[in-house]
Write a protein that holds these residues in place. Structure first.
Motif, PDB file in Angstrom:
ATOM      1  N   GLY A 108      12.932   2.424   6.441  1.00 42.47           N
ATOM      2  CA  GLY A 108      11.882   1.471   6.729  1.00 42.47           C
ATOM      3  C   GLY A 108      11.233   1.648   8.081  1.00 42.47           C
ATOM      4  N   THR A 109      11.486   2.787   8.725  1.00 45.41           N
ATOM      5  CA  THR A 109      10.896   3.065  10.031  1.00 45.41           C
ATOM      6  C   THR A 109       9.557   3.756   9.857  1.00 45.41           C
ATOM      7  N   PHE A 110       8.533   3.247  10.531  1.00 51.78           N
ATOM      8  CA  PHE A 110       7.193   3.817  10.472  1.00 51.78           C
ATOM      9  C   PHE A 110       6.925   4.589  11.764  1.00 51.78           C
ATOM     10  N   TYR A 111       6.415   5.802  11.624  1.00 53.26           N
ATOM     11  CA  TYR A 111       6.160   6.667  12.770  1.00 53.26           C
ATOM     12  C   TYR A 111       4.648   6.832  12.945  1.00 53.26           C
ATOM     13  N   GLY A 112       4.195   6.627  14.154  1.00 54.59           N
ATOM     14  CA  GLY A 112       2.767   6.760  14.429  1.00 54.59           C
ATOM     15  C   GLY A 112       2.289   5.661  15.359  1.00 54.59           C
ATOM     16  N   GLU A 113       1.066   5.796  15.815  1.00 54.72           N
ATOM     17  CA  GLU A 113       0.457   4.817  16.700  1.00 54.72           C
ATOM     18  C   GLU A 113      -0.866   4.347  16.091  1.00 54.72           C
ATOM     19  N   LYS A 114      -1.168   3.063  16.268  1.00 55.53           N
ATOM     20  CA  LYS A 114      -2.391   2.500  15.685  1.00 55.53           C
ATOM     21  C   LYS A 114      -3.650   3.119  16.290  1.00 55.53           C
ATOM     22  N   HIS A 115      -3.593   3.435  17.584  1.00 53.61           N
ATOM     23  CA  HIS A 115      -4.810   3.934  18.234  1.00 53.61           C
ATOM     24  C   HIS A 115      -5.166   5.355  17.805  1.00 53.61           C
ATOM     25  N   TRP A 116      -4.239   6.064  17.132  1.00 61.57           N
ATOM     26  CA  TRP A 116      -4.548   7.410  16.660  1.00 61.57           C
ATOM     27  C   TRP A 116      -5.684   7.377  15.645  1.00 61.57           C
ATOM     28  N   ARG A 242       1.127   0.036  -8.044  1.00 64.42           N
ATOM     29  CA  ARG A 242       0.468   0.116  -6.743  1.00 64.42           C
ATOM     30  C   ARG A 242      -0.823  -0.701  -6.778  1.00 64.42           C
ATOM     31  N   PRO A 243      -0.756  -2.013  -6.540  1.00 66.34           N
ATOM     32  CA  PRO A 243      -1.994  -2.815  -6.545  1.00 66.34           C
ATOM     33  C   PRO A 243      -2.952  -2.422  -5.430  1.00 66.34           C
ATOM     34  N   THR A 244      -2.394  -1.974  -4.298  1.00 64.47           N
ATOM     35  CA  THR A 244      -3.210  -1.482  -3.184  1.00 64.47           C
ATOM     36  C   THR A 244      -2.569  -0.214  -2.637  1.00 64.47           C
ATOM     37  N   GLN A 245      -3.291   0.469  -1.736  1.00 65.22           N
ATOM     38  CA  GLN A 245      -2.752   1.678  -1.119  1.00 65.22           C
ATOM     39  C   GLN A 245      -1.531   1.357  -0.269  1.00 65.22           C
ATOM     40  N   LYS A 246      -1.459   0.181   0.280  1.00 65.60           N
ATOM     41  CA  LYS A 246      -0.383  -0.191   1.203  1.00 65.60           C
ATOM     42  C   LYS A 246       0.819  -0.805   0.502  1.00 65.60           C
ATOM     43  N   ASP A 247       0.600  -1.546  -0.583  1.00 65.59           N
ATOM     44  CA  ASP A 247       1.657  -2.363  -1.186  1.00 65.59           C
ATOM     45  C   ASP A 247       2.186  -1.758  -2.488  1.00 65.59           C
ATOM     46  N   PHE A 248       3.453  -2.114  -2.795  1.00 65.62           N
ATOM     47  CA  PHE A 248       4.084  -1.722  -4.058  1.00 65.62           C
ATOM     48  C   PHE A 248       4.704  -2.974  -4.674  1.00 65.62           C
ATOM     49  N   LYS A 249       4.402  -3.203  -5.948  1.00 64.83           N
ATOM     50  CA  LYS A 249       4.970  -4.333  -6.680  1.00 64.83           C
ATOM     51  C   LYS A 249       5.288  -3.879  -8.095  1.00 64.83           C
ATOM     52  N   CYS A 250       6.567  -3.842  -8.414  1.00 64.19           N
ATOM     53  CA  CYS A 250       7.007  -3.343  -9.721  1.00 64.19           C
ATOM     54  C   CYS A 250       6.618  -4.323 -10.821  1.00 64.19           C
ATOM     55  N   LYS A 252       7.910  -4.376 -13.740  1.00 69.15           N
ATOM     56  CA  LYS A 252       9.059  -4.665 -14.589  1.00 69.15           C
ATOM     57  C   LYS A 252      10.055  -5.606 -13.917  1.00 69.15           C
ATOM     58  N   CYS A 253      10.534  -5.229 -12.709  1.00 66.48           N
ATOM     59  CA  CYS A 253      11.544  -6.054 -12.035  1.00 66.48           C
ATOM     60  C   CYS A 253      10.948  -6.907 -10.923  1.00 66.48           C
ATOM     61  N   HIS A 254       9.641  -6.729 -10.653  1.00 66.88           N
ATOM     62  CA  HIS A 254       8.899  -7.521  -9.658  1.00 66.88           C
ATOM     63  C   HIS A 254       9.379  -7.302  -8.222  1.00 66.88           C
ATOM     64  N   ALA A 255      10.010  -6.184  -7.972  1.00 65.67           N
ATOM     65  CA  ALA A 255      10.408  -5.859  -6.601  1.00 65.67           C
ATOM     66  C   ALA A 255       9.167  -5.565  -5.768  1.00 65.67           C
ATOM     67  N   GLU A 256       9.149  -6.068  -4.542  1.00 68.85           N
ATOM     68  CA  GLU A 256       8.003  -5.889  -3.659  1.00 68.85           C
ATOM     69  C   GLU A 256       8.442  -5.278  -2.332  1.00 68.85           C
ATOM     70  N   LEU A 257       7.739  -4.255  -1.899  1.00 67.06           N
ATOM     71  CA  LEU A 257       7.943  -3.643  -0.584  1.00 67.06           C
ATOM     72  C   LEU A 257       6.747  -2.767  -0.270  1.00 67.06           C
ATOM     73  N   LEU A 258       6.689  -2.274   0.937  1.00 60.63           N
ATOM     74  CA  LEU A 258       5.580  -1.408   1.317  1.00 60.63           C
ATOM     75  C   LEU A 258       5.645  -0.102   0.531  1.00 60.63           C
ATOM     76  N   ALA A 259       4.496   0.403   0.129  1.00 55.44           N
ATOM     77  CA  ALA A 259       4.436   1.561  -0.766  1.00 55.44           C
ATOM     78  C   ALA A 259       5.051   2.804  -0.134  1.00 55.44           C
ATOM     79  N   ASP A 260       4.791   3.051   1.140  1.00 54.60           N
ATOM     80  CA  ASP A 260       5.341   4.239   1.797  1.00 54.60           C
ATOM     81  C   ASP A 260       6.858   4.159   1.904  1.00 54.60           C
TER      82      ASP A 260
END
Length: 289
Positions: A108-116, A242-250, A252-260
């Motif tokens: 769950g660690t995201f690598y990068g900077e917003k200003h990039w 994948r309802p959006t590029q950022k989000d993941f929602k199954c 079948k089991c309705h599990a939700e977390l960030l897509a990446d």
């Protein structure tokens, strides 16, 4: 009768000179080097940056003598060493490389900077304005801008790769998707095409590979198919997950977390299944009887 085609030969005003162990000798302790020239050997004094002193225990091999645009001379020395012998540990980290977030691991660690992204957007807008002008001055500016952008992306990839390698222990395994020919296979929205074609994932993976090898970390690859559409909880595969590029929602089991994050978990699990199927011994019916 075939017509001969005129082929231009590439030319360079600053072609580097390649030296091997017989044509140059370097002494790092006293900052001296001798190189073979037309009139014989020449002794030169050089300056070595503090950062490169960590490699002085390595073996030097070939070297390239280069003169830059400002008239300065540089000697690029190739250093080599054996990969450290490290006992493998039970740590496998899956990493998903994305268009929005440069890299995300299965923890769950995201690598990068917003200003990039802001820097990339500013460069894109400037390139578009210069291209529309079409003047000689604008073309010269575009050439300089391309070099600046390449240096910026290279620096970002160095920062990302260093952070990722430092986050795992010696003997661990980092797993990526095999993204060969991804630009021709990937289907993305029109708004994301520019970022896809400017994506330096191959350079980033190359930086991670050599940094990981120096630390005794293994690199693995898996098939990228369905890693972004499969639920890491129940295994259900569907584009509608994948309802959006950022989000993941199954669905079948309705599990939700960030897509990446979901994709990174799938990358890790796919690699463990692949490694398990390869390492499992074959047992015949004769052995059981």
């Amino acid at each position: 009768m075939r017509q001969k085609k005129n082929v231009s030969c590439p030319k360079s005003k600053r072609c580097p000179i390649r030296y091997d162990a017989r044509s140059y000798t370097v002494w790092f302790d006293r900052s001296e080097v001798t190189i073979l020239a037309i009139g014989g050997r020449i002794k030169l004094i050089f300056e070595l940056a503090q950062y490169y002193r960590q490699y002085l225990s390595w073996k030097n091999t070939s070297a390239d003598l280069i003169r830059d645009k400002k008239g300065r001379w540089w000697l690029h020395i190739v250093m080599e060493t054996d990969n450290p012998k490290v006992t493998p540990i039970n740590e496998t980290v899956g990493v998903d490389l994305g268009i929005v977030s440069p890299a995300t691991d299965c923890r769950g660690t995201f690598y990068g900077e917003k200003h990039w992204k802001q820097v990339e957007d500013r460069i894109f807008e400037l390139r578009r304005r210069l291209t529309s002008k079409g003047t000689k001055s604008a073309k010269r500016h575009l050439k300089k801008l391309s070099s600046r952008q390449a240096r910026f992306r290279r620096d970002c990839d160095h920062v990302l790769s260093k952070r990722l390698v430092q986050s795992v222990g010696k003997g661990a395994t980092i797993v990526f998707e095999d993204l060969t020919n991804i630009r021709g296979r990937a289907k993305v929205r029109k708004s994301q095409r520019r970022r896809l074609h400017g994506w330096s994932f191959a350079q980033f993976q190359a930086f991670v590979t050599y940094k990981a090898e120096a630390k005794g970390i293994a690199i693995g690859f898996v098939d990228p198919r369905f890693t972004s559409q499969k639920c890491s909880s129940c295994g259900h595969i569907s584009r509608s997950n994948r309802p959006t590029q950022k989000d993941f929602k199954c669905k079948k089991c309705h599990a939700e977390l960030l897509a990446d994050h979901n994709a990174a978990i799938n990358i890790r699990e796919d690699f463990l299944k692949l490694r398990g199927s390869v390492n499992n011994p074959f047992v015949s019916t004769d052995d059981l009887g």
